[in-house]
Design an enzyme around this catalytic site. Structure first.
Site, PDB file in Angstrom:
ATOM      1  CD  GLN A  45      16.228  18.830 -29.705  1.00  0.00           C
ATOM      2  OE1 GLN A  45      17.108  17.962 -29.748  1.00  0.00           O
ATOM      3  NE2 GLN A  45      14.958  18.539 -29.937  1.00  0.00           N
ATOM      4  CG  HIS A  72      17.739  16.582 -26.068  1.00  0.00           C
ATOM      5  ND1 HIS A  72      18.838  16.276 -26.818  1.00  0.00           N
ATOM      6  CD2 HIS A  72      17.111  15.396 -25.863  1.00  0.00           C
ATOM      7  CE1 HIS A  72      18.884  14.978 -27.050  1.00  0.00           C
ATOM      8  NE2 HIS A  72      17.840  14.420 -26.469  1.00  0.00           N
ATOM      9  CG  PHE A 122      11.087  13.784 -26.614  1.00  0.00           C
ATOM     10  CD1 PHE A 122      12.293  13.196 -26.260  1.00  0.00           C
ATOM     11  CD2 PHE A 122      11.089  15.138 -26.912  1.00  0.00           C
ATOM     12  CE1 PHE A 122      13.472  13.938 -26.212  1.00  0.00           C
ATOM     13  CE2 PHE A 122      12.256  15.883 -26.867  1.00  0.00           C
ATOM     14  CZ  PHE A 122      13.446  15.279 -26.510  1.00  0.00           C
ATOM     15  CD  GLU A 126      15.185  13.084 -22.713  1.00  0.00           C
ATOM     16  OE1 GLU A 126      15.916  13.534 -21.815  1.00  0.00           O
ATOM     17  OE2 GLU A 126      15.637  12.544 -23.742  1.00  0.00           O
ATOM     18  CG  HIS A 130      18.269  11.406 -18.927  1.00  0.00           C
ATOM     19  ND1 HIS A 130      19.630  11.195 -18.875  1.00  0.00           N
ATOM     20  CD2 HIS A 130      17.926  11.355 -20.257  1.00  0.00           C
ATOM     21  CE1 HIS A 130      20.096  11.029 -20.106  1.00  0.00           C
ATOM     22  NE2 HIS A 130      19.089  11.102 -20.956  1.00  0.00           N
TER      23      HIS A 130
END
Length: 237
Positions: A45, A72, A122, A126, A130
């Protein structure tokens, strides 16, 4: 009557056992399918576009990030455009697993969300959403290290600058941006745009496609929704 009742109870018990076994098998198969995927999106990003919105941004507790694309995420994906998500709630993010690369994560995978943070929340998001879908291939450390290695191996900003496309608040042709990135990376990435505080279309994210080894760049089987117009702004940061 007693024998018939007993036989009936055994039959019901057997039927229940088969149903329970079937349900367990379905759950196991669903879990196994969730662990399988076809490729990664390595998503970068542009911080200038993240901050140049109506909601603005907050710099990390470590200070203002560099004027460069930041990570990101590294997202498992299917060739049909879908993706697995939150595959293993029993394997939450553990900061101690990446303590030796934490400073690198703060540099290359920083958070611009508010309030200011050190990035842990963050990375937790993630990994939980993911990373757990790739845990059959990678430990937490290997997953984050792979993303850092990928970031070190690509230089999209350099590729854009070589084509005269710079983060100077200027407007550039989307085709020129795509061509410059393809030339730099050797593969065409997905380009995603957002709207700035004034509603102008701006360059926001790059979706670079990577094989399941999390290191080999590949041609994208499918591209994300672009949201880009034919001409986009490249905001400064």
């Amino acid at each position: 009557m007693g024998i018939a009742a007993t036989d009936g109870a055994k039959g019901m018990q057997s039927q229940f056992s088969h149903l329970l076994m079937g349900a367990c098998m379905s759950m196991l198969l669903a879990h196994a399918n969730a662990q399988g995927f076809d490729f990664f999106y390595f998503v970068l990003q542009w911080p200038g576009s993240y901050c140049d919105t109506s909601s603005s941004c907050c710099y990390p507790t470590t200070g203002k990030p560099a004027s460069d694309f930041s990570i990101h995420g590294l997202w498992p994906n299917y060739n049909n455009g879908g993706y697995p998500s939150s595959c293993d709630p029993n394997n939450p993010f553990d900061i101690s697993q990446v303590s030796d690369i934490e400073s690198q994560l703060q540099t290359s995978w920083d958070s611009l969300s508010c309030p200011s943070s050190d990035g842990t929340s963050f990375w937790t998001h993630e990994w939980d959403k993911h990373g757990t879908c790739a845990e059959s291939l990678f430990s937490q450390h290997a997953y984050f290290q792979s993303a850092l290695n990928l970031r070190s191996s690509v230089n999209p900003l350099g590729g854009l600058s070589a084509a005269g496309i710079n983060p100077d608040d200027g407007a550039y042709s989307l085709t020129a941006i795509q061509n410059a990135l393809t030339s730099s990376l050797g593969h065409t990435p997905g380009v995603q745009c957002s709207s700035d505080a004034s509603g102008n279309n701006q360059l926001y994210q790059l979706y670079i496609c990577v094989a399941t080894d999390a290191s080999t760049l590949i041609d994208c089987p499918v591209f994300p929704t672009s949201g880009c117009s034919s001409t986009v702004l490249f905001p400064s940061f």
